[in-house]
Design a protein around this motif. Structure first.
Motif, PDB file in Angstrom:
ATOM      1  N   LYS A 161       0.836  -1.203   0.000  1.00 22.83           N
ATOM      2  CA  LYS A 161       0.000   0.000   0.000  1.00 22.83           C
ATOM      3  C   LYS A 161       0.873   1.256   0.000  1.00 22.83           C
ATOM      4  CE  LYS A 161      -4.114  -1.875   2.285  1.00 22.83           C
ATOM      5  NZ  LYS A 161      -4.999  -1.785   3.479  1.00 22.83           N
ATOM      6  N   LEU A 162       1.946   1.229   0.790  1.00 21.58           N
ATOM      7  CA  LEU A 162       2.861   2.370   0.819  1.00 21.58           C
ATOM      8  C   LEU A 162       3.481   2.588  -0.560  1.00 21.58           C
ATOM      9  CD1 LEU A 162       4.378   4.562   2.365  1.00 21.58           C
ATOM     10  CD2 LEU A 162       6.078   2.838   2.997  1.00 21.58           C
ATOM     11  N   GLY A 163       3.848   1.497  -1.231  1.00 15.07           N
ATOM     12  CA  GLY A 163       4.414   1.615  -2.568  1.00 15.07           C
ATOM     13  C   GLY A 163       3.437   2.241  -3.545  1.00 15.07           C
ATOM     14  N   LEU A 164       2.174   1.796  -3.488  1.00 15.38           N
ATOM     15  CA  LEU A 164       1.159   2.376  -4.363  1.00 15.38           C
ATOM     16  C   LEU A 164       0.953   3.851  -4.058  1.00 15.38           C
ATOM     17  CD1 LEU A 164      -1.059   2.178  -6.492  1.00 15.38           C
ATOM     18  CD2 LEU A 164      -2.616   1.374  -4.697  1.00 15.38           C
ATOM     19  N   LEU A 165       0.939   4.195  -2.779  1.00 12.23           N
ATOM     20  CA  LEU A 165       0.769   5.597  -2.386  1.00 12.23           C
ATOM     21  C   LEU A 165       1.892   6.461  -2.941  1.00 12.23           C
ATOM     22  CD1 LEU A 165      -0.633   7.816  -0.722  1.00 12.23           C
ATOM     23  CD2 LEU A 165       0.759   7.083   1.229  1.00 12.23           C
ATOM     24  N   ILE A 166       3.141   5.995  -2.834  1.00  9.88           N
ATOM     25  CA  ILE A 166       4.274   6.772  -3.335  1.00  9.88           C
ATOM     26  C   ILE A 166       4.166   6.958  -4.847  1.00  9.88           C
ATOM     27  CG2 ILE A 166       6.774   6.723  -3.704  1.00  9.88           C
ATOM     28  CD1 ILE A 166       5.989   7.569  -0.917  1.00  9.88           C
ATOM     29  N   VAL A 167       3.722   5.925  -5.539  1.00  7.82           N
ATOM     30  CA  VAL A 167       3.546   6.028  -6.990  1.00  7.82           C
ATOM     31  C   VAL A 167       2.509   7.097  -7.333  1.00  7.82           C
ATOM     32  CG1 VAL A 167       2.626   4.807  -9.007  1.00  7.82           C
ATOM     33  CG2 VAL A 167       4.330   3.708  -7.567  1.00  7.82           C
ATOM     34  N   ILE A 168       1.395   7.120  -6.604  1.00 10.72           N
ATOM     35  CA  ILE A 168       0.348   8.109  -6.864  1.00 10.72           C
ATOM     36  C   ILE A 168       0.824   9.516  -6.515  1.00 10.72           C
ATOM     37  CG2 ILE A 168      -1.960   8.891  -6.179  1.00 10.72           C
ATOM     38  CD1 ILE A 168      -2.686   5.929  -5.757  1.00 10.72           C
ATOM     39  N   LEU A 169       1.488   9.660  -5.375  1.00  8.59           N
ATOM     40  CA  LEU A 169       2.010  10.978  -4.995  1.00  8.59           C
ATOM     41  C   LEU A 169       3.030  11.477  -6.017  1.00  8.59           C
ATOM     42  CD1 LEU A 169       2.517  10.500  -1.134  1.00  8.59           C
ATOM     43  CD2 LEU A 169       0.682  11.764  -2.282  1.00  8.59           C
ATOM     44  N   SER A 170       3.844  10.571  -6.533  1.00  9.42           N
ATOM     45  CA  SER A 170       4.828  10.943  -7.560  1.00  9.42           C
ATOM     46  C   SER A 170       4.128  11.427  -8.815  1.00  9.42           C
ATOM     47  CB  SER A 170       5.721   9.747  -7.892  1.00  9.42           C
ATOM     48  OG  SER A 170       6.419   9.293  -6.759  1.00  9.42           O
ATOM     49  N   PHE A 171       3.105  10.705  -9.225  1.00  5.46           N
ATOM     50  CA  PHE A 171       2.354  11.081 -10.422  1.00  5.46           C
ATOM     51  C   PHE A 171       1.737  12.467 -10.266  1.00  5.46           C
ATOM     52  CE2 PHE A 171       0.289  10.389 -14.323  1.00  5.46           C
ATOM     53  CZ  PHE A 171      -1.048  10.742 -14.224  1.00  5.46           C
ATOM     54  N   ILE A 172       1.149  12.727  -9.099  1.00  2.75           N
ATOM     55  CA  ILE A 172       0.524  14.027  -8.854  1.00  2.75           C
ATOM     56  C   ILE A 172       1.565  15.143  -8.904  1.00  2.75           C
ATOM     57  CG2 ILE A 172      -0.655  15.440  -7.108  1.00  2.75           C
ATOM     58  CD1 ILE A 172      -2.085  12.859  -6.203  1.00  2.75           C
ATOM     59  N   PHE A 173       2.700  14.931  -8.249  1.00  2.00           N
ATOM     60  CA  PHE A 173       3.737  15.959  -8.232  1.00  2.00           C
ATOM     61  C   PHE A 173       4.259  16.241  -9.633  1.00  2.00           C
ATOM     62  CE2 PHE A 173       6.994  18.695  -7.124  1.00  2.00           C
ATOM     63  CZ  PHE A 173       8.242  18.206  -7.463  1.00  2.00           C
ATOM     64  N   MET A 174       4.546  15.197 -10.395  1.00  2.62           N
ATOM     65  CA  MET A 174       5.102  15.383 -11.729  1.00  2.62           C
ATOM     66  C   MET A 174       4.101  15.996 -12.695  1.00  2.62           C
ATOM     67  SD  MET A 174       8.171  14.446 -11.204  1.00  2.62           S
ATOM     68  CE  MET A 174       8.898  14.402 -12.857  1.00  2.62           C
ATOM     69  N   LYS A 175       2.825  15.897 -12.372  1.00  5.60           N
ATOM     70  CA  LYS A 175       1.781  16.477 -13.223  1.00  5.60           C
ATOM     71  C   LYS A 175       1.408  17.892 -12.800  1.00  5.60           C
ATOM     72  CE  LYS A 175      -0.864  14.497 -15.860  1.00  5.60           C
ATOM     73  NZ  LYS A 175      -0.966  14.532 -17.340  1.00  5.60           N
ATOM     74  N   GLY A 176       2.165  18.479 -11.881  1.00  3.68           N
ATOM     75  CA  GLY A 176       1.899  19.869 -11.515  1.00  3.68           C
ATOM     76  C   GLY A 176       1.137  20.051 -10.232  1.00  3.68           C
ATOM     77  N   ASN A 177       1.116  19.013  -9.362  1.00  5.70           N
ATOM     78  CA  ASN A 177       0.528  19.072  -8.020  1.00  5.70           C
ATOM     79  C   ASN A 177      -0.986  18.939  -7.972  1.00  5.70           C
ATOM     80  OD1 ASN A 177       3.053  19.554  -6.542  1.00  5.70           O
ATOM     81  ND2 ASN A 177       3.024  21.539  -7.556  1.00  5.70           N
ATOM     82  N   SER A 178      -1.637  18.796  -9.123  1.00  2.19           N
ATOM     83  CA  SER A 178      -3.083  18.606  -9.156  1.00  2.19           C
ATOM     84  C   SER A 178      -3.433  17.824 -10.415  1.00  2.19           C
ATOM     85  CB  SER A 178      -3.808  19.960  -9.150  1.00  2.19           C
ATOM     86  OG  SER A 178      -5.209  19.788  -9.202  1.00  2.19           O
TER      87      SER A 178
END
Length: 258
Positions: free
Chosen positions: A144-161
């Motif tokens: 679950k932590l791994g999935l969370l980090i992947v999602i947070l990374s995606f959000i950050f790289m896409k401009g925070n939203s």
């Protein structure tokens, strides 16, 4: 979390297309642009590149065609003499970070759209994401932590939203289907939209005036406390096999955020 270096979005309204004429009176040659660049602060030029990327992504949220006049009026402004360089750099960032191409669909009126090239680029990059996620499957909590980090990374790289549709398209490419039960994560949609939200790792808010309803995903307050943009960028860089400085605007933001 500090907001000091976030790209400014003031005036970047999705519905504001603006018909006021604001065009280049004369297109500088390549050599002229290079000379003009030498007279400009590179930090300021890079800031304009970041602002343009954000502007284009906001427009793309509703698939609004983008007028060159709007780019000049709302972003470039007094940097018209290096317009082509700013657009070229923004185009490279969009392609390298987001898998998007800036395409001119009307050369007479200079109208652009963003098109996705993810189907062509997904091969090796997406395999790396899948491998990274699979490596976290030692136990349920680590997964679950791994999935969370992947999602947070995606959000950050896409401009925070990020819009919900983009999040789920990305997860589908990682072989995670919102309507199917996963052997490790169980109900993926419930995990993302309820558990991660309840734990304050994610914030999901409705986008006004959307029919059918759409939502945007952002980091929650717990995510900002327990990790950092610098760590997330290093994670992405490791997966992609690149140096964090490869992503200029994200690197600058990460370094400026405690």
């Amino acid at each position: 979390m500090s907001q000091r270096k976030r790209c400014r979005l003031s005036g970047f309204s999705q519905g504001d297309d603006g018909d006021e004429d604001f065009n280049l009176t004369q297109t500088p040659t390549h050599s002229q642009v290079q000379r003009n660049l030498e007279r400009r602060s590179q930090d300021q030029v890079n800031q304009k590149v970041s602002e343009l990327v954000q502007f284009l992504l906001v427009k793309d949220q509703k698939k609004i065609p983008i007028k060159r006049a709007d780019i000049l009026k709302k972003v470039i402004r007094e940097y018209k003499d290096v317009y082509s360089e700013i657009v070229n750099r923004a185009g490279r960032t969009l392609q390298q970070v987001f898998g998007l191409q800036l395409v001119e669909i009307d050369t007479k009126h200079h109208i652009y759209i963003l098109t996705s090239d993810l189907p062509r680029a997904e091969g090796e990059n997406m395999r790396r994401w899948v491998t990274a996620l699979s490596a976290c499957h030692r136990d349920n909590q680590t997964a679950k932590l791994g999935l969370l980090i992947v999602i947070l990374s995606f959000i950050f790289m896409k401009g925070n939203s990020v819009k919900d549709g983009a999040v789920w398209e990305f997860l589908r490419r990682l072989r995670l289907q919102p309507g199917e039960r996963h052997e490790v994560f169980g109900d993926v949609k419930k995990l993302v939209t309820e558990e991660f939200v309840r734990q304050k790792y994610l914030e999901i808010t409705p986008i006004p005036l959307t029919d059918p309803p759409e939502f945007k995903y952002q980091w929650g307050p717990r995510a900002a406390k327990e990790t950092s943009k610098r760590d997330v960028l290093r994670f992405v860089a490791k997966i992609q096999g690149k140096d964090p400085t490869f992503w200029t605007s994200q690197y600058n933001e990460a370094e400026a955020t405690p």
